[in-house]
Design a protein around this motif. Structure first.
Motif, PDB file in Angstrom:
ATOM      1  N   VAL A  50       0.867  -1.124   0.223  1.00 16.63           N
ATOM      2  CA  VAL A  50      -0.045   0.024   0.086  1.00 16.63           C
ATOM      3  C   VAL A  50       0.472   0.986  -0.417  1.00 16.63           C
ATOM      4  O   VAL A  50       1.760   1.498   0.780  1.00 16.63           O
ATOM      5  CB  VAL A  50      -1.125   0.309   1.057  1.00 16.63           C
ATOM      6  N   GLN A  51       0.282   2.524  -1.091  1.00 17.34           N
ATOM      7  CA  GLN A  51       1.450   3.766  -1.083  1.00 17.34           C
ATOM      8  C   GLN A  51       0.446   4.381  -0.363  1.00 17.34           C
ATOM      9  O   GLN A  51       0.877   5.729  -0.142  1.00 17.34           O
ATOM     10  CB  GLN A  51       1.133   4.155  -2.008  1.00 17.34           C
ATOM     11  N   ILE A  52      -0.596   4.682  -0.230  1.00 14.65           N
ATOM     12  CA  ILE A  52      -1.673   6.162  -0.006  1.00 14.65           C
ATOM     13  C   ILE A  52      -2.631   5.246   1.021  1.00 14.65           C
ATOM     14  O   ILE A  52      -2.844   4.407   1.016  1.00 14.65           O
ATOM     15  CB  ILE A  52      -2.487   6.221  -1.195  1.00 14.65           C
ATOM     16  N   VAL A  53      -2.882   5.753   2.651  1.00 13.55           N
ATOM     17  CA  VAL A  53      -3.808   5.754   2.942  1.00 13.55           C
ATOM     18  C   VAL A  53      -4.876   6.731   3.265  1.00 13.55           C
ATOM     19  O   VAL A  53      -4.009   8.188   3.980  1.00 13.55           O
ATOM     20  CB  VAL A  53      -3.024   5.203   4.129  1.00 13.55           C
ATOM     21  N   THR A  54      -5.864   6.756   3.616  1.00 11.45           N
ATOM     22  CA  THR A  54      -6.722   7.560   3.831  1.00 11.45           C
ATOM     23  C   THR A  54      -7.151   7.013   5.611  1.00 11.45           C
ATOM     24  O   THR A  54      -7.748   5.719   5.875  1.00 11.45           O
ATOM     25  CB  THR A  54      -8.200   7.492   3.478  1.00 11.45           C
ATOM     26  N   ARG A  55      -7.452   8.974   6.539  1.00 11.54           N
ATOM     27  CA  ARG A  55      -7.480   7.560   8.379  1.00 11.54           C
ATOM     28  C   ARG A  55      -8.502   9.085   8.218  1.00 11.54           C
ATOM     29  O   ARG A  55      -8.080  10.420   8.030  1.00 11.54           O
ATOM     30  CB  ARG A  55      -6.511   7.243   8.424  1.00 11.54           C
ATOM     31  N   ASP A  56      -8.825   8.939   9.180  1.00  9.47           N
ATOM     32  CA  ASP A  56      -9.086  10.195  10.292  1.00  9.47           C
ATOM     33  C   ASP A  56      -8.455  11.100  11.036  1.00  9.47           C
ATOM     34  O   ASP A  56      -7.655  10.696  11.201  1.00  9.47           O
ATOM     35  CB  ASP A  56     -10.847   9.550  11.262  1.00  9.47           C
ATOM     36  N   SER A  57      -8.967  12.385  10.782  1.00 12.34           N
ATOM     37  CA  SER A  57      -8.533  13.419  10.960  1.00 12.34           C
ATOM     38  C   SER A  57      -7.704  13.192  12.348  1.00 12.34           C
ATOM     39  O   SER A  57      -6.596  13.651  12.886  1.00 12.34           O
ATOM     40  CB  SER A  57      -8.590  14.906  11.228  1.00 12.34           C
ATOM     41  N   GLY A  58      -8.389  12.310  13.179  1.00 12.09           N
ATOM     42  CA  GLY A  58      -8.137  12.117  14.848  1.00 12.09           C
ATOM     43  C   GLY A  58      -6.878  11.002  15.074  1.00 12.09           C
ATOM     44  O   GLY A  58      -6.740  11.072  15.952  1.00 12.09           O
ATOM     45  N   ALA A  59      -6.675  10.026  13.338  1.00 14.01           N
ATOM     46  CA  ALA A  59      -5.576   9.003  13.807  1.00 14.01           C
ATOM     47  C   ALA A  59      -4.632   9.638  13.348  1.00 14.01           C
ATOM     48  O   ALA A  59      -4.189  10.752  13.152  1.00 14.01           O
ATOM     49  CB  ALA A  59      -6.207   8.587  12.792  1.00 14.01           C
ATOM     50  N   ALA A  60      -3.289   8.391  13.587  1.00 18.58           N
ATOM     51  CA  ALA A  60      -2.157   9.106  13.494  1.00 18.58           C
ATOM     52  C   ALA A  60      -1.588   9.148  11.530  1.00 18.58           C
ATOM     53  O   ALA A  60      -2.005   8.500  11.120  1.00 18.58           O
ATOM     54  CB  ALA A  60      -1.158   8.576  14.087  1.00 18.58           C
ATOM     55  N   ALA A  61      -1.006  10.078  10.938  1.00 11.70           N
ATOM     56  CA  ALA A  61      -0.315   9.550  10.115  1.00 11.70           C
ATOM     57  C   ALA A  61       0.570   8.340   9.546  1.00 11.70           C
ATOM     58  O   ALA A  61       0.735   8.022  10.969  1.00 11.70           O
ATOM     59  CB  ALA A  61       0.269  10.898   8.892  1.00 11.70           C
ATOM     60  N   LEU A  62       0.829   7.632   8.218  1.00 10.47           N
ATOM     61  CA  LEU A  62       1.800   6.450   8.660  1.00 10.47           C
ATOM     62  C   LEU A  62       2.950   6.701   7.962  1.00 10.47           C
ATOM     63  O   LEU A  62       3.206   7.059   7.036  1.00 10.47           O
ATOM     64  CB  LEU A  62       0.529   5.446   7.978  1.00 10.47           C
ATOM     65  N   ALA A  63       4.191   6.187   8.890  1.00 11.43           N
ATOM     66  CA  ALA A  63       5.345   6.894   7.594  1.00 11.43           C
ATOM     67  C   ALA A  63       5.271   5.732   6.731  1.00 11.43           C
ATOM     68  O   ALA A  63       4.945   4.839   6.866  1.00 11.43           O
ATOM     69  CB  ALA A  63       6.504   6.331   8.662  1.00 11.43           C
ATOM     70  N   GLY A  64       6.307   6.607   5.096  1.00 11.34           N
ATOM     71  CA  GLY A  64       6.559   5.344   4.768  1.00 11.34           C
ATOM     72  C   GLY A  64       5.129   5.924   3.701  1.00 11.34           C
ATOM     73  O   GLY A  64       5.239   5.203   2.599  1.00 11.34           O
ATOM     74  N   LYS A  65       4.386   6.620   3.837  1.00 10.16           N
ATOM     75  CA  LYS A  65       3.165   6.214   2.971  1.00 10.16           C
ATOM     76  C   LYS A  65       3.056   7.948   2.082  1.00 10.16           C
ATOM     77  O   LYS A  65       3.109   8.703   3.548  1.00 10.16           O
ATOM     78  CB  LYS A  65       1.965   5.475   3.980  1.00 10.16           C
ATOM     79  N   TYR A  66       1.431   7.693   1.895  1.00  9.21           N
ATOM     80  CA  TYR A  66       1.816   9.364   1.290  1.00  9.21           C
ATOM     81  C   TYR A  66      -0.288   8.820   2.286  1.00  9.21           C
ATOM     82  O   TYR A  66      -1.254   7.888   1.531  1.00  9.21           O
ATOM     83  CB  TYR A  66       0.784   9.349  -0.676  1.00  9.21           C
ATOM     84  N   ASN A  67      -0.204   9.796   3.090  1.00 13.18           N
ATOM     85  CA  ASN A  67      -0.955   9.736   3.638  1.00 13.18           C
ATOM     86  C   ASN A  67      -2.149  11.182   3.536  1.00 13.18           C
ATOM     87  O   ASN A  67      -2.274  12.124   3.427  1.00 13.18           O
ATOM     88  CB  ASN A  67      -1.270  10.153   5.195  1.00 13.18           C
ATOM     89  N   ILE A  68      -3.614  10.572   3.402  1.00 17.29           N
ATOM     90  CA  ILE A  68      -4.706  11.893   3.310  1.00 17.29           C
ATOM     91  C   ILE A  68      -6.088  11.606   4.618  1.00 17.29           C
ATOM     92  O   ILE A  68      -6.158  10.694   5.244  1.00 17.29           O
ATOM     93  CB  ILE A  68      -5.622  11.549   2.153  1.00 17.29           C
ATOM     94  N   CYS A  69      -5.887  12.627   5.121  1.00 16.86           N
ATOM     95  CA  CYS A  69      -6.640  13.237   6.270  1.00 16.86           C
ATOM     96  C   CYS A  69      -7.962  12.958   5.890  1.00 16.86           C
ATOM     97  O   CYS A  69      -8.382  13.907   5.469  1.00 16.86           O
ATOM     98  CB  CYS A  69      -6.194  14.263   6.777  1.00 16.86           C
ATOM     99  N   TYR A  70      -8.899  12.498   6.713  1.00 19.21           N
ATOM    100  CA  TYR A  70     -10.630  13.035   5.933  1.00 19.21           C
ATOM    101  C   TYR A  70     -11.050  13.879   7.012  1.00 19.21           C
ATOM    102  O   TYR A  70     -10.864  13.866   8.521  1.00 19.21           O
ATOM    103  CB  TYR A  70     -10.789  11.949   6.108  1.00 19.21           C
ATOM    104  N   VAL A  71     -11.970  15.043   6.685  1.00 19.48           N
ATOM    105  CA  VAL A  71     -12.191  15.864   7.515  1.00 19.48           C
ATOM    106  C   VAL A  71     -14.224  15.719   7.010  1.00 19.48           C
ATOM    107  O   VAL A  71     -13.941  16.149   5.701  1.00 19.48           O
ATOM    108  CB  VAL A  71     -11.142  17.370   6.548  1.00 19.48           C
ATOM    109  N   ASN A  72     -14.887  16.388   7.252  1.00 20.18           N
ATOM    110  CA  ASN A  72     -16.151  16.057   7.263  1.00 20.18           C
ATOM    111  C   ASN A  72     -16.273  17.837   7.610  1.00 20.18           C
ATOM    112  O   ASN A  72     -16.488  18.624   8.512  1.00 20.18           O
ATOM    113  CB  ASN A  72     -16.670  15.811   8.449  1.00 20.18           C
ATOM    114  N   GLY A  73     -15.690  18.270   6.356  1.00 24.73           N
ATOM    115  CA  GLY A  73     -15.901  20.341   6.369  1.00 24.73           C
ATOM    116  C   GLY A  73     -17.507  20.350   5.986  1.00 24.73           C
ATOM    117  O   GLY A  73     -17.356  21.958   6.064  1.00 24.73           O
ATOM    118  N   PHE A  74     -18.189  19.949   5.665  1.00 25.21           N
ATOM    119  CA  PHE A  74     -19.068  20.951   5.329  1.00 25.21           C
ATOM    120  C   PHE A  74     -20.933  20.286   6.765  1.00 25.21           C
ATOM    121  O   PHE A  74     -21.978  21.087   6.658  1.00 25.21           O
ATOM    122  CB  PHE A  74     -20.034  20.637   4.010  1.00 25.21           C
TER     123      PHE A  74
END
Length: 267
Positions: A50-74
């Motif tokens: 796995v190269q890309i990971v999406t996690r909730d904004s409350g979680a930690a980013a994962l070292a060595g991956k491209y991390n996408i942070c989920y934000v419920n913006g609306f």
């Protein structure tokens, strides 16, 4: 791995936090057709490729991956109603009778009021402090902003123009923090999401189910990440475009690995 993907992944591996201070960095796109995992229901160790990971904004980013942070913006998260009512009651959308406007499709989530420039500016300040700054400081490389389409569920109280103007402010702020920004769903925007709000890539759920995958690829090319929730749609998507964009199969509740209802597959 394609050369452009290698550059994006290299950017993901660069250290961005030192002694608790966020370093200035340019934002970068997710690796094109990178192997993806969608972990909104809880963080876990992904498959080794796995190269890309999406996690909730409350979680930690994962070292060595491209991390996408989920934000419920609306709209609000279910657990955050009291926070908004206590601190920012005037930023919540209300019905004619003064009651909060609860999302008819997501019980417990309340729509944010994007109707005026003042409201939009104030909302960006809240989102920055509560979510976006944290995403950047934790080492995420991007955010995906969910529920852009609240205007379609607001009983005509909101409109697409107000939501796009607000989205554009969020994108500008995130770019200044070194974060790319993904358009989450809302295929009906056409090119407006990219041209007006300046989204960088797209994250789509069930585009195969709704026959709208090309609505995203026509705008964002190969910079699209697709999540499907049924095996049939996943298989069809992999056959149609699995060599071009990132596609993953997940269970509807996106539960963590180890749960009996956990489902994950990649093309």
């Amino acid at each position: 791995m394609k050369f452009s993907a290698s550059l994006s992944l290299l950017a993901a591996l660069l250290p961005i936090v030192s002694a608790g201070v966020l370093e200035r960095r340019a934002w970068s796109l997710p690796p094109v057709n990178g192997v993806f995992d969608y972990q909104l229901g809880g963080a876990y160790a992904p498959e080794s490729n796995v190269q890309i990971v999406t996690r909730d904004s409350g979680a930690a980013a994962l070292a060595g991956k491209y991390n996408i942070c989920y934000v419920n913006g609306f709209q609000t998260q279910p657990q955050d109603k009291s926070f908004w009512e206590t601190n920012y009651p005037n930023l919540l959308l209300r019905r004619a009778d003064g009651q909060l406007f609860e999302d008819p499709e997501w019980p417990g989530e309340y729509l944010l009021d994007t109707r005026t420039a003042a409201q939009r500016t104030a909302l960006v300040d809240v989102m920055a402090t509560r979510y976006i700054n944290g995403c950047a400081s934790k080492g995420f490389q991007a955010i995906e902003i969910d529920n852009l389409d609240t205007y379609s569920r607001s009983g005509n109280l909101l409109n697409i123009n107000g939501n796009l103007l607000y989205a554009g402010l969020l994108v500008q702020y995130a770019h200044d923090k070194g974060l790319a920004v993904g358009q989450k769903n809302a295929a009906g925007l056409g090119v407006r999401g990219k041209n007006e709000a300046k989204f960088d890539f797209a994250v789509t759920e069930e585009c195969e189910e709704w026959d709208e995958c090309e609505d995203y690829t026509d705008v964002y090319g190969r910079n699209v990440i697709e999540i499907e929730y049924t095996r049939a749609n996943f298989d069809a998507s992999c056959s149609a475009r699995g060599s071009d964009i990132s596609i993953v199969l997940r269970d509807y509740l996106v539960v963590p690995k180890g749960r009996p209802d956990y489902v994950y597959a990649q093309c």
